[in-house]
Structure formats: structure tokens, C-alpha cells
Design a protein around this motif. Sequence first.
Motif, PDB file in Angstrom:
ATOM      1  N   GLU A 152      57.148  39.344  65.970  1.00  0.00           N
ATOM      2  CA  GLU A 152      56.906  40.001  67.811  1.00  0.00           C
ATOM      3  C   GLU A 152      55.261  39.745  67.754  1.00  0.00           C
ATOM      4  N   ASN A 156      64.785  38.607  57.539  1.00  0.00           N
ATOM      5  CA  ASN A 156      65.256  38.687  58.985  1.00  0.00           C
ATOM      6  C   ASN A 156      65.626  39.582  59.519  1.00  0.00           C
ATOM      7  N   THR A 157      65.260  39.410  60.914  1.00  0.00           N
ATOM      8  CA  THR A 157      65.435  39.694  62.241  1.00  0.00           C
ATOM      9  C   THR A 157      66.568  38.734  63.489  1.00  0.00           C
ATOM     10  N   GLU A 158      66.945  39.494  64.264  1.00  0.00           N
ATOM     11  CA  GLU A 158      67.605  39.220  65.658  1.00  0.00           C
ATOM     12  C   GLU A 158      66.860  37.647  65.469  1.00  0.00           C
ATOM     13  N   ASN A 159      65.503  37.277  65.869  1.00  0.00           N
ATOM     14  CA  ASN A 159      64.884  36.410  66.152  1.00  0.00           C
ATOM     15  C   ASN A 159      64.330  35.436  65.535  1.00  0.00           C
ATOM     16  N   GLN A 160      64.002  36.489  63.930  1.00  0.00           N
ATOM     17  CA  GLN A 160      62.992  34.641  63.477  1.00  0.00           C
ATOM     18  C   GLN A 160      63.397  35.525  61.952  1.00  0.00           C
TER      19      GLN A 160
END
Length: 893
Positions: free
Chosen positions: A150, A123-127
Motif C-alpha cells: 500500500e 501476502n495481503t488481500e491485494n498484494q
Amino acid sequence: MGFFKKVFFSYSFVILMLFILGVGAAIATFIENDYDSQTAKVLVYHALWYEVVMVFLAVSLIGLVYKRKMWRRLGAFVFHVGFVVVLIGAGVTRYFGYEGVLHVREGMSEYKVISEESYLQINTENQSYEHLLALGKIGNNNFKFEDKIEGKNFIVEFKEYQYFKITNVDKLTLKVTYNGQVKEIEVRGGHGSIEPPSSLYYDGLEVQVSWGSKLINLPFKIKLEDFQIDRYPGSMSPSSYASEVTLIDEKENINVKHRIFMNHPLSYKGFKFFQSSYDRDELGTILSVNNDPGKWPTYLGYFLLSLGFVLNFFTKGSRFSRLKSFLHKSNLSLMIVVLMSFSTCLKADALAYIEKYKVNSLEHSKAFGKLLVQDYNGRIKPMSTESIDVMHKMSGKDSLLGLKPEQIMLGILADPLVWEDVKLIKIKNKKIKKLIGIRQSEKYISFSDIFKENGEYKLKNEVDEANAKAPAKRGTFDKDLIKLDERLNIFYMASKGFFTKFIPKPNDEKNTWYSPQDASAEIWLEQNIRETLYTYIKALKVGIKNNDWAEANKALKALKNNQLKYSSDILPTKSQLDVEILFNKLKIFQKLISFYFILGFIILVIAIISIFFEKNYRYLNKIFFYLLLFGFLFHSAGILMRWYISNHAPWSDTYESLIYIGWSTLLAGLIVFRKSLLALSASALLGGVIMLVAHLNFISPQITTLVPVLKSYWLSIHVSVITASYGFLGLGALLAFIALVLMIFRNQKNEIRLDIQIRQISAITEISLIIGLSLLTVGNFIGGVWANESWGRYWGWDPKETWSFISIVVYTMVLHLRFIPKLNTIYVFSVASVISFASIIMTYFGVNFYLSGLHSYASGDKVPVPNFVYYMILIVLIIASLAYRGRAVKVIK
């Protein structure tokens, strides 16, 4: 293409696939026992190679159905198609369904389900990415996942896995490559756990990595209003537990109350909630959650398979009908029913006391035997039953010294100090006798014999050393020490009132009953009952001494009335009480052991004489049949009595199921093969063996209460059908063994006569295996329905169900060996029929005592394999080797 059809659409290929499935599953059960279920799934059950074998099997079966035009034989066509449908349904469940757990506390609402499967989550902030990831404690765990973060490749590779036995939180070390940078990261987690994620940082970008179960959001909420648990009277064992919940669906404007309890799930929007467990403080519930789109395809497959087995008995031209026709032509009448019904030394003073006590206490002990007591499981039963149970554990007999068990328990209650000098405790080990200091001829000892004058336990050090050893390393001396110590403890517990709990505590929610010793120390005991107890114990001594039982009878009646006053709602009915006492007196199952053995041996001798001397004893045949029928009816009466007494179907434990298997074995001989002397003798002898095993020391005949999950009508059908199958399969194994023995004596002079008998036995054996396999398969399917309706999973690869599956595979192979020309001989079939019964023995006994699982009694240290198992294997190998010379018997077409 022709070669492909010849190889892949052949019985040889199907049997090979079945063999691989069976061996793989067998190995997996031992992997699970030594490691865990997750490792077994990774290496076998959920492994690609195992699923490929299943696909090959399904494709091959479809090809065989087409190649052999099975639609011409309806029964075979339907159950082969059903098997394929089951495999398809299992595949749908495997890849499109999921399971989980919902934990809710009282007064709280919850909508997050903890998944059964483990995932590697990135998990990242957007994905966000997730990958199904299950690791085994052995084997190759290498994996590599590649995602885009990204616009750049984010590669995760396996480096190291460490598991910890104490907790379910393991450590996974990963090699991570991103944007030209290679880093290592340790992630805590594993199957069934949810741990905080570990983080990686790349130029301000935070990547969180976690491994374990994930949270699945439900489109509605479950609120726990109240968790309720009922216990058996006087026991901490749960009788049932339930969750009073409210289903809240805000989108649909639904707010409905439901009660979830064992075998009564809640279904909504494709989800099913089952009562699984609860928190220790009993303020929270644990519900198993299931979403299974493969349920109905699987159920359809179950139905088609079951229907196919039934139709196979009536389909013209089926193997079953051809075997039946062969037996008719051989003048052997056959009627088919599809089973859905289915000398002790005493001190001089003790000797005088016993002789006087024997006469004086007899009448009062009968009334005492009807006094109700509460056992350690909370079951209310007559003192007659409790006395037999105690005597059996302590002395290995129901009675001793010419005394009835009720008399002995009455004596211990009246004056335990006197009975400490009475020799009631069984002893057989010569070394132990020497340590105690008694004569080698003694078979029983008294409680006082085991203590020195200063009160020290003579065997303390030896017993401690024996208990410290693992069971597999205990010798005969150690085992006998532990058994003797247990018997001594039984007497001690009896003298302290542990087995005479007949005083109910007034207005107690748990319905706890107390012994006279314990009740007298309680402030709640009413004064009149306290005085009655004192009067009764005093009056017992007067009765024993002067044979005056007036006061004792009066006090005993008052104690019985006190039970009615405070516990009338949990007491058995008068008829149940009378039936149980009669059941204890008749000793039906114990008497049937010698009856079956003697009758079976006599029939076998007559059968052998008729074979070798060409005699036909028609009148004897009828006499033997009616004698065996009498034993069977007596057996049936015992089962019905036990059913009535216990209020549940009598096949819930090892003892009861063995009794039922013995019953089904006799039923097979009487109804299916009633005109064959060899079949009748085999069923009688096998019934005797099964009944003997049921009464071995390590199997308890006690009638007990049921745990909540076993209170299901599906269970009753499941167990009855499966255990009935064991009778047919066991009878088939014994008949095949007899056929091998006859092959040993086959020569040029008698081959015509013996061949007729061997072929008839082989036909009966094959019919018996067909019926047995049909029942075993249908019984397993019903068990799947029971499991699915009880906890939401019709198949979980538990060792017991896995070995049932292996048994089905084994017997399917045996019955299809005739399609392989080189293996299509009566000799091969007979040997296979005998050896294959080992899978049933493993299913019934091996799993219970050597493998861990839901159906298992095994826990902790391993139990050594009994020596007689090795002797049996050796005997089978010797007989099979000697029979090889007489193998040239014409097969049955």
C-alpha cells in the motif's frame, strides 16, 4: 589488459579455480553428512562464491582456448568448449528451471506441485511477494527483504533460526518493520514443508508470512487411475512400481492415458513426470516433476566433451600422440584402444559320524545341490549357491571337514541336533575362547559349545554390551564378539530352515516359498507334498546310515516337480541352473587372487633384474603375456557367467564392481601396455589386490536382485565405463609408485639406464591417466543422463556424484601440472599420480561407508577408519621423501 590476460588466461589460474571447486565440494559432502543437504547447498553448492568460481573458470577457459589457438588441435578444442557449454547449461538449469513433487491418490486429480526450493512468502488481500530463501543449520543466515505494501516500505529481517532434527518443520523468527512499527513474528516451515502462515496486523491490514515450499499450478491435471507394485518372489522388496494416470488438459481438449514407471517418465508441455515413490498403503503415488530448459544445452556439452576425448586420441600433435610417439621411439610397443567395450577337533562319536557321512552323502548331495531355493531377497537359486553363501558367512570358508557345502546343508536339514555338536563356526579371539572355555588352539566351535548345560547363552552379557557401543568405540574384542554372534545366528537360522525354502505356496501372487518346517504348519500344503517331506527327511537318515538313497532320490525328484508345477514362470532355465552350479565349482574369482599375485610378483622380479642387469628376456615377455591373457580370459568367463546367471550386468553392487575394476585393470595392461614388463606386473598385482579386497569379509559376493531404479541400460553403460576408468587410474598410481621407488635407487652410475625406465613408466602413467580421466568423465555424463531419465535430475550434489566430480577435478589438475614450469617434473607428476588415487578410493569406499546419500551404505553411527589406511599413507610419504633426491629426471616434451 596484458596483466589480466597473463593472470586470468593462464593454466595456473585454471588449476587454482579447479582446486577451490574441488576442496569446496569435498568440504560440502561432510557438511551434508553432519547436517543436511540444504546446509551444504547454502554454504557451498548454491553459494555466490562457488558460482563466481565457476564463472571465472569458464571465462578463463574461453580465454585459454583463444590464447593458445586450440582450434588447431581439434580434440582439445572440442572438449574444452564442451566444458564451457556444460557450465552454461548448468547455469540455465539453476536459474530458469525448477523441480517439485506431485502427490496424487487413486481416483483423484491434482495440478498443484510442491516446489523443491523454499520461499519466504508475503501476502495481503491485494498484494503478494515471494523471495527465494534457503537457510543452513550453520553459518551466517542474515537476510533482509524490502517490499511495498500500500505504498509503504515493508521490511523483513532475519533474527533467529531454530532447526529440529526430528521433523523437517523449523522455526524462523523475523523482525518486521512497517509504517513506523517494529514487530517480531515466528514462522514455522522450512525446506520441503508447507505450513499455515503467521499473521501480522496493522490498523486493520492483515499481512500473512509463510516460509517453505510453495504450490506451483500446472496448466493441466494428472489423475491417478491405479497404482501398481510388483515384488520379487516371496519378498516384500519391490521389483517395480508404476502409476496408471490420465493426463487432462481441458484447454487443449486432451484426455490421454499414460503409464509412468521407473525410467519411463511422462513428458508434456516442457514438464516431465517421474515415478519417485508411493504411499505406504499403496493407494497413492508420488511423482517428481521437472521443468528444465537447461537440459539440451547440458546434453550438448556432454556430447562435445565426450567427442573431444575421443578425438584427442587421434588428433595429431596432441599430448596423447606425443606420448605414444615417445614410447615408440623408446622401442616400447603401444597399442591404444578407446574403452567402450571393455584342522578341527571333534568328539569321537561326531568324528565317526562325519567320516561315514562324508562317503555316504556325496552322490545325493549333488542332486540336492540342484534343488532350487528362495533366498531372503526372493531370488530363486540352486541349493549349491545357498550352501556356499551360508558356509561362507558361518565358517569363513566355502567348505569344511572335507565336506562340500551342499553336504553340510543336507546334514543340517536331515538332523540339526547332530550337527549342533559339529565344529563349523569360526572363532579367533583368544579372550572369547577363554570365556567359552575352549582350548586356544581351536579354530572352530560347535553351536552347543556356546551354551551352558541349563541352555543359557554364555556370551549374552558381553554381546549386549558390545552391541550397545557405537561402532567407532568398539574394540577388537567387541567386533569379534558381534561377528561370532552373527555366525551362531546363521547356524541357528539354518537349523530352523531359513535357508531351505524350497516349497512354493500354490497360486500365491507373491510367489512365496516356505521351508519344510514352516510349510508343514500351513493348511494349504497338499497332503501328498506333506507326505513327501516326511518321507524325504526320514529317507535322508536312512541314506546317511545305510547308504541307501533310493527313497530319498525319489522324494527329492517329487519336490523338484512340485516347484515346476506351481512356480515354473519364475524358475531359472536349466542352462542357467547348470551354469550357476559350474560357476560355484570353478571358483574363478577366488583362484585368480593367488594367480595374479604370484604371476605379478614373478614378472616384477624379472623386470627389476632386466633394469639393473641390462637383460632382455623377450621369450619370457611373451610367456608372461600369454599367462596373464589366460587369467584375463578366465576372468572374463567368470563375469559372463555371473551376467547370465543374474540376468543383469554384473556391476550393480560393491563385489561385482570390484570384480569388473580388476578386469579392466588387466585389460589395460594387456592391450594398452602389453610390451612393458613393469606395466604387466603392475596390472597383475593391482588386479590381485582388487580381487582380494572384493573377497574381504565385509563385502558380500551374493548374486542379488536389482531395485527398480537400477533396471536401466543407461546404468549398465554408466557403471561399466566408470569402473573401467578406475582400472586405468589405479594402474597409473601403481606405476607412478614404481617410478618413485626407482628414483630412490638412482645414482651417477645407473642414472642413464634408470632414467630411460623412469621416463617410459612416466609416459605409460600419463597415458593411463588420460584414458582413465576420459572414461571417468564420460561415465559421469552418462550417469547424469541415467539420473535425468530416471528421476528428472542429472545432477543433485549427492556425495557419490560429488566425489566423482572431485576426482575429475583432481586428475584434470594432475594432467595440467606440466603447464606450470616449476611443477613440470616427473617427480611431481609421479607423487601427484599416487596421491590423487585417494580421491578414487574416497569415491568408491569412503562415500559408501562414511557419508550418507543415495549411493551410500552408511547409516547411523560412524564406522572407524581401518588401520591399514594410515599405514598406506605413511608408506607413500616415506617413499616420496626418499625419492626426492633422485628427482632430476628429464621431462618428456
